[in-house]
Scaffold this active site. Structure first.
Site, PDB file in Angstrom:
ATOM      1  N   TYR A   1       0.813  -1.379   0.098  1.00 11.23           N
ATOM      2  CA  TYR A   1       0.005  -0.153   0.160  1.00 11.23           C
ATOM      3  C   TYR A   1       0.886   1.289  -0.084  1.00 11.23           C
ATOM      4  O   TYR A   1       1.414   1.812   1.233  1.00 11.23           O
ATOM      5  CB  TYR A   1      -0.981   0.192   1.206  1.00 11.23           C
ATOM      6  CG  TYR A   1      -1.828  -1.324   1.244  1.00 11.23           C
ATOM      7  CD1 TYR A   1      -2.278  -1.905   0.201  1.00 11.23           C
ATOM      8  CD2 TYR A   1      -2.290  -1.805   2.351  1.00 11.23           C
ATOM      9  CE1 TYR A   1      -3.378  -3.097   0.074  1.00 11.23           C
ATOM     10  CE2 TYR A   1      -3.204  -2.791   2.353  1.00 11.23           C
ATOM     11  CZ  TYR A   1      -3.423  -3.656   1.443  1.00 11.23           C
ATOM     12  OH  TYR A   1      -4.511  -4.653   1.618  1.00 11.23           O
TER      13      TYR A   1
ATOM     14  N   HIS B   1      -0.190 -11.850   0.619  1.00 10.84           N
ATOM     15  CA  HIS B   1      -0.878 -11.043   0.041  1.00 10.84           C
ATOM     16  C   HIS B   1      -1.148 -11.339  -1.368  1.00 10.84           C
ATOM     17  O   HIS B   1      -0.416 -11.533  -2.325  1.00 10.84           O
ATOM     18  CB  HIS B   1      -0.424  -9.548  -0.092  1.00 10.84           C
ATOM     19  CG  HIS B   1      -0.979  -8.567  -0.235  1.00 10.84           C
ATOM     20  ND1 HIS B   1      -0.723  -7.266   0.138  1.00 10.84           N
ATOM     21  CD2 HIS B   1      -2.202  -8.533  -0.624  1.00 10.84           C
ATOM     22  CE1 HIS B   1      -1.449  -6.343  -0.513  1.00 10.84           C
ATOM     23  NE2 HIS B   1      -2.430  -7.131  -0.788  1.00 10.84           N
TER      24      HIS B   1
HETATM   25  P1  NAD Z   1     -13.399   0.059   0.816  1.00 11.82           P
HETATM   26  O1  NAD Z   1     -14.526  -0.823   0.401  1.00 11.82           O
HETATM   27  O2  NAD Z   1     -13.260  -0.138   2.439  1.00 11.82           O
HETATM   28  O3  NAD Z   1     -13.243   1.460   0.417  1.00 11.82           O
HETATM   29  C1  NAD Z   1     -12.613   2.142   0.725  1.00 11.82           C
HETATM   30  C2  NAD Z   1     -12.556   3.921   0.317  1.00 11.82           C
HETATM   31  O4  NAD Z   1     -13.965   4.078   1.155  1.00 11.82           O
HETATM   32  C3  NAD Z   1     -11.787   4.811   0.546  1.00 11.82           C
HETATM   33  O5  NAD Z   1     -11.764   5.748  -0.656  1.00 11.82           O
HETATM   34  C4  NAD Z   1     -12.251   5.436   1.955  1.00 11.82           C
HETATM   35  O6  NAD Z   1     -11.786   6.781   1.945  1.00 11.82           O
HETATM   36  C5  NAD Z   1     -13.664   5.537   1.654  1.00 11.82           C
HETATM   37  N1  NAD Z   1     -14.584   5.479   2.727  1.00 11.82           N
HETATM   38  C6  NAD Z   1     -14.560   4.789   4.077  1.00 11.82           C
HETATM   39  N2  NAD Z   1     -15.368   5.075   4.770  1.00 11.82           N
HETATM   40  C7  NAD Z   1     -16.282   6.078   4.140  1.00 11.82           C
HETATM   41  C8  NAD Z   1     -17.207   6.859   4.776  1.00 11.82           C
HETATM   42  N3  NAD Z   1     -17.698   6.628   5.968  1.00 11.82           N
HETATM   43  N4  NAD Z   1     -17.603   7.564   3.835  1.00 11.82           N
HETATM   44  C9  NAD Z   1     -17.048   8.045   2.666  1.00 11.82           C
HETATM   45  N5  NAD Z   1     -16.116   7.283   2.132  1.00 11.82           N
HETATM   46  C10 NAD Z   1     -15.441   6.440   3.188  1.00 11.82           C
HETATM   47  O7  NAD Z   1     -12.136  -0.572   0.118  1.00 11.82           O
HETATM   48  P2  NAD Z   1     -10.635  -1.020   0.787  1.00 11.82           P
HETATM   49  O8  NAD Z   1      -9.825  -0.244   1.275  1.00 11.82           O
HETATM   50  O9  NAD Z   1      -9.809  -1.507  -0.487  1.00 11.82           O
HETATM   51  O10 NAD Z   1     -10.715  -2.191   1.715  1.00 11.82           O
HETATM   52  C11 NAD Z   1     -10.566  -2.091   3.087  1.00 11.82           C
HETATM   53  C12 NAD Z   1      -9.484  -2.665   3.466  1.00 11.82           C
HETATM   54  O11 NAD Z   1      -9.284  -4.117   3.535  1.00 11.82           O
HETATM   55  C13 NAD Z   1      -8.106  -2.254   2.850  1.00 11.82           C
HETATM   56  O12 NAD Z   1      -7.581  -0.902   3.384  1.00 11.82           O
HETATM   57  C14 NAD Z   1      -7.083  -3.253   3.293  1.00 11.82           C
HETATM   58  O13 NAD Z   1      -6.570  -3.082   4.536  1.00 11.82           O
HETATM   59  C15 NAD Z   1      -8.117  -4.631   3.123  1.00 11.82           C
HETATM   60  N6  NAD Z   1      -7.759  -5.094   1.811  1.00 11.82           N
HETATM   61  C16 NAD Z   1      -6.917  -6.079   1.568  1.00 11.82           C
HETATM   62  C17 NAD Z   1      -6.953  -6.882   0.404  1.00 11.82           C
HETATM   63  C18 NAD Z   1      -6.093  -7.960   0.182  1.00 11.82           C
HETATM   64  O14 NAD Z   1      -5.409  -8.376   1.267  1.00 11.82           O
HETATM   65  N7  NAD Z   1      -5.934  -8.425  -0.889  1.00 11.82           N
HETATM   66  C19 NAD Z   1      -7.737  -6.295  -0.887  1.00 11.82           C
HETATM   67  C20 NAD Z   1      -8.544  -4.964  -0.338  1.00 11.82           C
HETATM   68  C21 NAD Z   1      -8.855  -4.815   0.781  1.00 11.82           C
END
Ligand code: NAD
Length: 311
Positions: free
Chosen positions: A56, A119
């Site tokens: 990230y 990952h």
């Molecule tokens: P997500 O679906 O959580 O969306 C994140 C987005 O939504 C960001 O732009 C954030 O600013 C916004 N957001 C969050 N809360 C909000 C709110 N209350 N109002 C408006 N916007 C809001 O997607 P993500 O971040 O990809 O997934 C969450 C976490 O899961 C990642 O940060 C990561 O830690 C993990 N993840 C891991 C993998 C992997 O291991 N392959 C893949 C995807 C995600």
């Protein structure tokens, strides 16, 4: 906040987990001080699980999270990853996994993580993941640098296959259970439940699709899924709901998922997402969303090596 056991680990994790990918400027540039305030607001609000990766922001998210956790490391569970370092930069060899954890620990300013995850394993070869990556992670575990180990992927079949035959504590699946998609429960959840392996569900907002700002430019979803996300947002707003809260609450209510990881980088988002845990949503409104999504439900995209794709 609600807390739930993460499989057979000793961790009881918060129903909302802090996804730290936005700290790496993955969803747009954010300020260091605001991200630090967001981390502190999350801890103060009862969030005890933080998920990050060296990938990230090319290590930026780990560095920022490490700095923000100074003095507060012991009050939370910290999860990071190994094996992915760039859009096309993967190395699941045992040797790289062993150096990767030491680099992560330095950036995170700690001497152990609670969870180390391989990952996006669909970009690796199954044989190498099983014969090199997981044994290297077990070695790291025996050295006390990681308390528990797991895998992450978009490909449900590969996660299930590896979970059936390997000593894993957790599995992280993303974009396969939220308002737009629910096939995680067909392929993966029963396998993990049978073995009491902890399940983390990531991306409840479908990586930003179900937000007012919409999908980031790099988002891999087909246009029809993005349009459906925008329609959910509109429907929520017309009915006086915050779309992120509705989408997050839907995920939190999953009966087996221990924690739903949502990406956050601002205190306002943290506060809104914390409120999602206790808010009430009228079931008839949820039925409207379901009807709207039905034509594009379970629209997925390709990720990783073709040999690892879900059948
Ligand atoms: P997500 O679906 O959580 O969306 C994140 C987005 O939504 C960001 O732009 C954030 O600013 C916004 N957001 C969050 N809360 C909000 C709110 N209350 N109002 C408006 N916007 C809001 O997607 P993500 O971040 O990809 O997934 C969450 C976490 O899961 C990642 O940060 C990561 O830690 C993990 N993840 C891991 C993998 C992997 O291991 N392959 C893949 C995807 C995600």
């Amino acid at each position: 906040m609600r807390y739930r056991p993460l499989g057979k680990t000793d961790m009881r994790v918060s129903a909302v987990g802090f996804g730290a990918s936005p700290l790496g400027n993955v969803f747009g540039s954010i300020s260091e001080s605001e991200s630090q305030r967001a981390v502190h607001a999350a801890i103060d609000g009862g969030i005890n699980l933080f998920d990050v990766s060296p990938y990230y922001g090319h290590t930026l998210a780990e560095k920022r999270l490490g700095a923000a956790l100074c003095g507060r490391r012991q009050s939370i569970y910290l999860a990071t990853k190994c094996g992915r370092y760039d859009l096309d930069g993967f190395d699941f060899s045992g040797q790289r996994i062993r150096t990767s954890i030491d680099e992560s620990l330095r950036r995170l300013q700690t001497d152990y993580v609670d969870l180390l995850q391989a990952h996006d394993i669909e970009f690796g070869h199954l044989q190498q993941i099983v014969e090199e990556t997981i044994p290297a992670m077990q070695e790291i575990q025996s050295q006390g640098k990681a308390r528990f180990i797991g895998i992450t992927s978009y490909q449900l079949g590969m996660l299930a296959k590896i979970a059936k035959a390997n000593p894993l504590d957790t599995v992280l699946s993303y974009c396969r259970f939220n308002l737009l998609v629910d096939d995680m429960d067909l392929v993966l959840t029963p396998v993990l439940k049978d073995r009491n392996i902890g399940l983390l569900n990531a991306s409840p907002l479908h990586m930003g699709i179900i937000t007012r700002s919409g999908a980031p430019a790099w988002h891999p979803a087909p246009e029809n899924a993005k349009r459906a996300g925008a329609q959910i947002v509109q429907l929520c707003e017309e009915n006086g709901f915050n779309p992120a809260q509705v989408a997050l609450r839907f995920c939190i209510d999953h009966p087996y998922v221990a924690s739903t990881l949502v990406g956050m980088s601002a205190t306002q988002q943290v506060e809104e997402n914390l409120r999602a845990v206790t808010m009430d949503i009228d079931p008839t409104f949820m039925a409207k969303i379901e009807a709207l999504v039905a034509p594009v439900k379970n629209t997925i995209w390709q990720s990783g090596l073709p040999e690892n794709a879900d059948g």
